[in-house]
Design a protein around this motif. Structure first.
Motif, short mmCIF file in Angstrom:
data_model
loop_
_atom_site.label_atom_id
_atom_site.label_comp_id
_atom_site.label_asym_id
_atom_site.label_seq_id
_atom_site.Cartn_x
_atom_site.Cartn_y
_atom_site.Cartn_z
N VAL A 1 2.40 1.24 3.39
CA VAL A 1 2.69 -0.06 3.06
C VAL A 1 1.63 -0.72 4.10
CG1 VAL A 1 4.23 -1.92 2.92
CG2 VAL A 1 4.91 0.12 1.93
N ARG A 2 1.57 -0.39 5.42
CA ARG A 2 0.92 -1.04 6.07
C ARG A 2 -0.64 -1.04 5.78
NH1 ARG A 2 4.84 0.90 10.16
NH2 ARG A 2 5.95 -1.10 10.77
N THR A 3 -0.85 0.33 5.54
CA THR A 3 -2.25 0.46 5.09
C THR A 3 -2.90 -0.15 3.93
OG1 THR A 3 -2.31 2.91 6.19
CG2 THR A 3 -4.12 2.46 4.61
N GLY A 4 -2.06 -0.21 2.82
CA GLY A 4 -2.36 -0.90 1.71
C GLY A 4 -2.47 -2.36 1.93
N ALA A 5 -1.69 -2.95 2.64
CA ALA A 5 -1.54 -4.21 2.85
C ALA A 5 -2.67 -4.52 3.61
CB ALA A 5 -0.15 -4.69 3.75
N ALA A 6 -3.09 -3.82 4.65
CA ALA A 6 -4.37 -4.02 5.48
C ALA A 6 -5.70 -4.12 4.54
CB ALA A 6 -4.53 -3.19 6.57
N ALA A 7 -5.76 -3.46 3.45
CA ALA A 7 -6.76 -3.37 2.81
C ALA A 7 -6.87 -4.52 1.87
CB ALA A 7 -6.68 -2.10 1.63
N LEU A 8 -5.87 -5.24 1.59
CA LEU A 8 -5.42 -6.47 0.72
C LEU A 8 -5.65 -7.83 1.42
CD1 LEU A 8 -2.84 -5.01 -1.85
CD2 LEU A 8 -5.31 -5.29 -2.26
N ALA A 9 -5.44 -7.68 2.85
CA ALA A 9 -5.46 -8.89 3.74
C ALA A 9 -6.19 -9.83 3.82
CB ALA A 9 -5.14 -8.16 5.21
N ASP A 10 -7.38 -9.50 3.33
CA ASP A 10 -8.43 -10.73 2.95
C ASP A 10 -8.17 -11.59 1.74
OD1 ASP A 10 -9.09 -8.79 1.21
OD2 ASP A 10 -11.14 -9.11 1.50
N ARG A 11 -7.01 -11.40 1.04
CA ARG A 11 -6.91 -12.40 -0.22
C ARG A 11 -5.60 -12.75 0.03
NH1 ARG A 11 -8.36 -7.71 -4.41
NH2 ARG A 11 -8.16 -6.40 -2.43
N PRO A 12 -5.41 -14.02 -0.62
CA PRO A 12 -4.05 -14.49 -0.57
C PRO A 12 -3.27 -14.08 -2.03
CG PRO A 12 -5.56 -15.96 -1.62
CD PRO A 12 -6.52 -14.95 -0.99
N GLY A 13 -1.86 -14.22 -1.80
CA GLY A 13 -1.20 -13.64 -2.89
C GLY A 13 0.16 -13.13 -2.42
N LEU A 14 0.94 -12.70 -3.21
CA LEU A 14 2.44 -11.82 -3.05
C LEU A 14 1.93 -10.46 -3.26
CD1 LEU A 14 5.56 -11.92 -2.89
CD2 LEU A 14 5.27 -11.73 -5.30
N LEU A 15 2.41 -9.58 -2.05
CA LEU A 15 2.32 -8.25 -1.80
C LEU A 15 3.40 -7.74 -2.76
CD1 LEU A 15 0.96 -5.85 -0.59
CD2 LEU A 15 2.70 -5.87 1.08
N VAL A 16 2.98 -6.84 -3.62
CA VAL A 16 4.12 -6.19 -4.46
C VAL A 16 4.13 -4.50 -4.52
CG1 VAL A 16 4.70 -5.86 -7.03
CG2 VAL A 16 3.95 -8.31 -6.18
N VAL A 17 5.36 -4.03 -4.29
CA VAL A 17 5.41 -2.55 -4.40
C VAL A 17 5.81 -2.41 -5.81
CG1 VAL A 17 6.65 -0.76 -3.50
CG2 VAL A 17 6.39 -2.54 -1.90
N GLY A 18 4.90 -1.95 -6.58
CA GLY A 18 5.03 -1.68 -8.01
C GLY A 18 6.19 -0.85 -7.97
N ALA A 19 6.57 0.22 -7.57
CA ALA A 19 7.73 1.18 -7.89
C ALA A 19 9.07 0.75 -7.57
CB ALA A 19 7.32 2.68 -7.53
N ALA A 20 9.21 -0.48 -6.58
CA ALA A 20 10.32 -0.98 -6.04
C ALA A 20 11.44 -1.19 -7.19
CB ALA A 20 10.08 -1.99 -5.15
N ARG A 21 12.69 -0.66 -7.10
CA ARG A 21 13.52 -0.98 -8.29
C ARG A 21 14.38 -2.05 -7.91
NH1 ARG A 21 16.43 4.91 -8.97
NH2 ARG A 21 14.40 6.21 -9.46
N PRO A 22 14.50 -2.91 -8.89
CA PRO A 22 15.32 -4.27 -9.04
C PRO A 22 16.61 -4.07 -8.52
CG PRO A 22 13.94 -4.29 -11.00
CD PRO A 22 14.06 -2.73 -10.40
N SER A 23 17.50 -2.92 -8.75
CA SER A 23 18.81 -2.65 -8.50
C SER A 23 18.79 -2.32 -7.07
CB SER A 23 19.17 -1.22 -9.09
OG SER A 23 18.51 0.07 -8.85
N ARG A 24 17.81 -2.02 -6.27
CA ARG A 24 17.66 -1.80 -4.90
C ARG A 24 17.21 -3.18 -4.27
NH1 ARG A 24 17.36 3.70 -3.59
NH2 ARG A 24 18.64 4.99 -5.02
N LEU A 25 16.55 -3.86 -4.80
CA LEU A 25 16.00 -5.05 -4.24
C LEU A 25 17.11 -6.31 -4.14
CD1 LEU A 25 12.38 -5.01 -5.61
CD2 LEU A 25 13.05 -4.26 -3.41
N ALA A 26 17.77 -6.37 -5.31
CA ALA A 26 18.55 -7.34 -5.65
C ALA A 26 19.55 -7.60 -4.36
CB ALA A 26 19.21 -7.41 -6.98
N PRO A 27 20.18 -6.44 -3.89
CA PRO A 27 21.14 -6.96 -2.69
C PRO A 27 20.42 -7.28 -1.40
CG PRO A 27 21.63 -4.70 -4.09
CD PRO A 27 20.25 -5.51 -4.65
N LEU A 28 19.05 -7.25 -1.53
CA LEU A 28 18.36 -7.57 -0.09
C LEU A 28 18.23 -9.14 -0.17
CD1 LEU A 28 15.91 -4.57 0.25
CD2 LEU A 28 18.07 -4.75 1.16
#
Length: 206
Positions: free
Chosen positions: A32-59
């Motif tokens: 995640v850190r390596t991927g974010a660093a490669a995208l850091a020169d652009r604005p936007g929302l960082l998305v983890v494509g395979a993150a499951r809504p069932s695991r994210l919602a309780p957070l």
């Protein structure tokens, strides 16, 4: 009402928040850190494509209340993208918008309008990750649907349920303890709701 302007943290800060929350799905912190660093020169929302809504919602948090998925959506993780997404573990969602001006449209009507505007509907996992980074996006009576995710039946037809994120009133099966909590649920494809906009973005880049 016009949706408030949302200023997202720098992409590398977003990565650290996802790591701290345990919201990186199958990806290791280093990836995640390596991927974010490669995208850091652009604005936007960082998305983890395979993150499951069932695991994210309780957070999700509103006050001290954790988010949740409605009880009759046990298949929430089966709602898959119906729009093109990058072939990459991480991507940036640019210019996310809550879509308040489309409230009172049905999902079917909003889909046509977003296409005409050159906007891409938000995925459910993107919508939840947006709220992890910017919780104030979710406001009572100004919540949103994520029509970029649909469930396809074995017949090949789409399920009529359409995912959305809103705020629980603590009634019915939600229970009083969940009043004011962020709620991942669904509405019918052809129904209209005055309090649900349609979340979208300009594009996705990886």
């Amino acid at each position: 009402m016009t949706a408030p302007a949302v200023v997202l943290p720098p992409v590398t800060d977003q990565a650290e928040r996802l790591i701290a929350l345990g919201a990186t799905g199958p990806l290791t912190p280093d990836v995640v850190r390596t991927g974010a660093a490669a995208l850091a020169d652009r604005p936007g929302l960082l998305v983890v494509g395979a993150a499951r809504p069932s695991r994210l919602a309780p957070l999700l948090r509103r006050g001290e209340r954790p988010g949740f998925v409605v009880e009759d959506m046990t298949d929430v993780d089966d709602f898959a993208p119906v729009v093109e997404v990058p072939d990459a573990p991480l991507w940036l969602l640019t210019e996310p918008d809550r879509g308040d001006d489309l409230a009172s449209a049905s999902p079917a009507e909003a889909e046509l309008e977003l296409t005409a505007r050159g906007r891409t509907p938000m995925l459910l996992t993107e919508g939840v990750q947006w709220l992890l980074q910017a919780p104030d996006v979710l406001e009572r009576n100004h919540c949103f649907m994520t029509t970029g995710s649909r469930l396809r039946r074995p017949s090949g037809r789409f399920d009529s349920r359409t995912p959305a994120v809103w705020i629980s009133n603590g009634t019915g099966r939600d229970g009083r303890a969940r009043r004011d909590a962020a709620k991942v649920g669904w509405c019918w494809w052809n129904n209209r709701h005055t309090w649900l906009g349609f979340a979208s973005a300009a594009d996705r880049t990886a």
